[in-house]
Scaffold this active site. Sequence first.
Site, PDB file in Angstrom:
ATOM      1  N   GLU A 144      -2.636  -0.409   6.427  1.00 38.46           N
ATOM      2  CA  GLU A 144      -1.642  -1.136   5.643  1.00 38.46           C
ATOM      3  C   GLU A 144      -0.298  -1.285   6.365  1.00 38.46           C
ATOM      4  O   GLU A 144       0.734  -0.792   5.915  1.00 38.46           O
ATOM      5  CB  GLU A 144      -1.430  -0.456   4.286  1.00 38.46           C
ATOM      6  CG  GLU A 144      -2.658  -0.476   3.404  1.00 38.46           C
ATOM      7  CD  GLU A 144      -2.434   0.128   2.028  1.00 38.46           C
ATOM      8  OE1 GLU A 144      -3.274  -0.102   1.135  1.00 38.46           O
ATOM      9  OE2 GLU A 144      -1.429   0.842   1.844  1.00 38.46           O
ATOM     10  N   GLU A 297     -10.363  -1.923   0.382  1.00 36.21           N
ATOM     11  CA  GLU A 297      -9.989  -0.894  -0.593  1.00 36.21           C
ATOM     12  C   GLU A 297      -9.802  -1.518  -1.970  1.00 36.21           C
ATOM     13  O   GLU A 297      -9.280  -2.620  -2.100  1.00 36.21           O
ATOM     14  CB  GLU A 297      -8.670  -0.209  -0.211  1.00 36.21           C
ATOM     15  CG  GLU A 297      -8.720   0.746   0.949  1.00 36.21           C
ATOM     16  CD  GLU A 297      -7.385   1.478   1.118  1.00 36.21           C
ATOM     17  OE1 GLU A 297      -6.632   1.600   0.115  1.00 36.21           O
ATOM     18  OE2 GLU A 297      -7.085   1.915   2.235  1.00 36.21           O
TER      19      GLU A 297
END
Length: 638
Positions: A144, A297
Amino acid sequence: MSLWYGGDYNPEQWDPSVWKEDVDLMRRAGVNLVTVGVFSWSSLEPAPGTYEFGWLDQVLDLLHAGGVSVDLATPTASPPPWFSRLHPEALPVTADGVRLTHGSRDTYCACAPAYREAARGIARALAERYAEHPALAMWHVHNEYGTTCYCPLAAVRFREWLRERYGSLERLNEAWTTAFWSQGYGEWAEIEPPRKTQYLVNPTQYLDYRRFWSDELLAAYLEQKTEIRAKSELPVTTNFVFGGWVPVNHARWADAVDVVAIDHYPDQAGIGAEEQTAFGADLARAWAGGKPWLLMEQAAGTVNAGHRLHTKEPGRMARHSLSHIARGSRGALFFQWRASRGGSEMYHSAMVPHAGPDSRIFSEIEELGAVLPRLAEVADSNVQADVAILWDVESWWAMQGTHLPSSSLDYLAAVRSAHRHFWRAGVTVDFASPDADLSSYRLVVVPSLYLVSDEAAANLTAYVEGGGQLVVGYFSGIVDPDLRVRLGGYPGAFTELLGVRVEEFHPVEDAVELASGGRGRLWSEDVRSVSAEVVDRYAGGVLDGKPAITRHQLGAGTAWYVSTELDDETAAALVTRLTGTTGTSELLEVVRRQAGDVTWTFFINHGSQEVAVPVAGVELVAGSAVVPAGGYAVLRSE
């Protein structure tokens, strides 16, 4: 090609006695891919240059023996304590000028040479050791990307980036409009990051800092990818995260990853979570250029609604997963495999919850794992969409950093609203950039595209002249890429295209009425039709009788202008008028994928009543022509 199924696996958090049980449970659930090592830097490199790979060797061997493939991560999103102690200059500094301390994830500055060197080092070590391991299916760099820093090291790199972008201080001063408030720069060394200041920050400086960080983080990613590529030809990716705090232009990054992968976490407990799921999936498909991408995710059992965790109702986890797959994902992965016993995210839901495998959540994980192999045939098909919504992250950033005429102006909210109206009408949409080839779409929607280049404006004009139907929303075309207002009347870049001219904005507190009986909210404008047909007018107030919605014939096409934020009912009526469809129900999500002469239609029922499938074909999930309440069906037809 099978669909990937699994999630983040963090064996370093558990005693080795648990590892074999994990693999057994993975096989039972149909898991075929796990991401390993995302936050394991201190376990892999407990001291500078000292590596402990023994535990990871065991884990990869166990997974391979169990038939589970591995997406091996570089752990660089969470430097170990020793790194921060040895390199305090690499700790991030906030916009307030506060240097953060170690104790969480993402405590690093990507501009710090020591951090970049250490990140390349651990990536190189992992590639050298595991490039040939048979468990590996792909590489996962970092986690991320999105950390912004305002430290002196970042300031140095920012100045270098500005030199390359502008070439001279004269050009920079012009672009930043530094004559305002006596901000003219005479030396590059005078320029700092847009830290917190007395009043309002320079909006172009703010935007350029976002642009700079996107490029800087991309360079950091590419350095690690280069280390990996020197030893391995397997796909390399990173997981994109979406949010107002993220300084990453994902559309520009897409060419640097071998597969676009996203993390997606809705933040609304109600039907908004389903709308957000479709939005995130459609955006990922756009970044991937219409090619397959991967949901890396999601949360298995909860929706984080900010102030509380909302427990997903039975079947909702599968419906979210199927929505992503219907819209192009090559599978469904979760964070994480097993819920942590401690740590900062101990209550983050997981495939194996704290209750263990004897639980509702794990039973639903097993059920979904049994379904996905039946849908593997859709993996190489394309999502069908003939409507596009324009998305431009720089317009979003520009509106975030500018003191706007109304605090209610919100680019992301405007785009989400447009997407939601089509989702509720049962119309699948693509996202596209303003300079993309739009010729394949029957309708293109432009919500609040505040920042527009000359090239993008010309592209939209050519689309309409060629026969396209364009709908431009309020507060569009206002500024150029340097955030300078386009003079002569709003909507600036689009006045001739739309055949209108706006002299004044009229932000509103409450609703505005329209002559048709419809309503708008948040915003209105004093619109004058130059060559456009008036479709609807304001009713009452200072704008009484003035145009609210217009339509302009240009070449073979039509350009609409909507000068207010339509409420849901009014917007639904406009969508019906534009597309000729009333949809099915906002609770029945329908998406079509196609390859050759074969079409797969996904029906995802978010409602409480069963629905008969209105398409003939072979149903792949349960062989039934009825979609149960809270269930789904996938039909193959020719």
